[in-house]
Design an enzyme around this catalytic site. Structure first.
Site, PDB file in Angstrom:
ATOM      1  N   HIS A  98       0.839  -1.204   0.000  1.00 57.32           N
ATOM      2  CA  HIS A  98       0.000   0.000   0.000  1.00 57.32           C
ATOM      3  C   HIS A  98       0.872   1.252   0.000  1.00 57.32           C
ATOM      4  O   HIS A  98       0.726   2.125   0.845  1.00 57.32           O
ATOM      5  CB  HIS A  98      -0.971   0.006   1.182  1.00 57.32           C
ATOM      6  CG  HIS A  98      -1.915  -1.144   1.166  1.00 57.32           C
ATOM      7  ND1 HIS A  98      -3.028  -1.168   0.358  1.00 57.32           N
ATOM      8  CD2 HIS A  98      -1.899  -2.313   1.842  1.00 57.32           C
ATOM      9  CE1 HIS A  98      -3.674  -2.310   0.550  1.00 57.32           C
ATOM     10  NE2 HIS A  98      -2.996  -3.030   1.439  1.00 57.32           N
ATOM     11  N   HIS A  99       1.785   1.310  -0.971  1.00 61.68           N
ATOM     12  CA  HIS A  99       2.634   2.483  -1.104  1.00 61.68           C
ATOM     13  C   HIS A  99       3.251   2.533  -2.497  1.00 61.68           C
ATOM     14  O   HIS A  99       3.146   1.588  -3.267  1.00 61.68           O
ATOM     15  CB  HIS A  99       3.737   2.496  -0.028  1.00 61.68           C
ATOM     16  CG  HIS A  99       4.729   1.384  -0.153  1.00 61.68           C
ATOM     17  ND1 HIS A  99       4.569   0.191   0.502  1.00 61.68           N
ATOM     18  CD2 HIS A  99       5.882   1.288  -0.845  1.00 61.68           C
ATOM     19  CE1 HIS A  99       5.591  -0.602   0.227  1.00 61.68           C
ATOM     20  NE2 HIS A  99       6.401   0.050  -0.605  1.00 61.68           N
ATOM     21  N   ALA A 100       3.878   3.647  -2.783  1.00 65.69           N
ATOM     22  CA  ALA A 100       4.684   3.835  -3.988  1.00 65.69           C
ATOM     23  C   ALA A 100       6.005   4.466  -3.535  1.00 65.69           C
ATOM     24  O   ALA A 100       6.123   4.928  -2.400  1.00 65.69           O
ATOM     25  CB  ALA A 100       3.970   4.742  -4.982  1.00 65.69           C
TER      26      ALA A 100
END
Length: 136
Positions: free
Chosen positions: A53-55
């Protein structure tokens, strides 16, 4: 070395046979399109939990399911979404910078990650709404 802007599967060499086992090799600047600066792994992740749940602003990564099954969900800055199933230890997925991602795991999954940078919290976009503001 060419820079890539979207996820793609990488098939690493698979040397050996069923009577002696196999070895696969990942080499920086060859099968891995960046210099490897960090290696980490995750394991015993509960099946009901998703991770990621990230970039990243700058970091490139390759994710490999060295055991079990991992489903990697990706979203690119242009809004394209995809899902990749990793369940062979000689197959990995390349994740470029700016690629939102999260993973689902079988309980037996062991995920190996090769990263182009050392850990830096400032390189992470952890809020999806912020990601959409920045990129979409």
């Amino acid at each position: 070395m060419k820079k890539y802007s979207e996820p793609y599967l990488i098939e690493f060499s698979k040397i050996g046979n069923s009577s002696v086992g196999y070895i696969s090799v990942a080499e920086a600047q060859k099968s891995v399109p960046f210099e490897i600066k960090r290696v980490f792994w995750t394991y015993f992740t509960p099946e009901e939990l998703t991770r990621g749940h990230h970039a990243h602003y700058n970091t490139e990564q390759i994710l490999i399911a060295v055991a079990g099954r991992i489903i990697v969900h990706t979203e690119l800055p242009d809004g394209r979404k995809n899902a990749y199933t990793l369940e062979k230890p000689n197959i990995g997925i390349y994740l470029p910078p700016h690629c939102w991602h999260y993973m689902e795991y079988s309980h037996t999954a062991v995920q190996l990650v090769l990263a182009s940078a050392v850990y830096d919290e400032k390189d992470y976009i952890r809020d999806y709404n912020k990601y959409k503001e920045v990129y979409l």
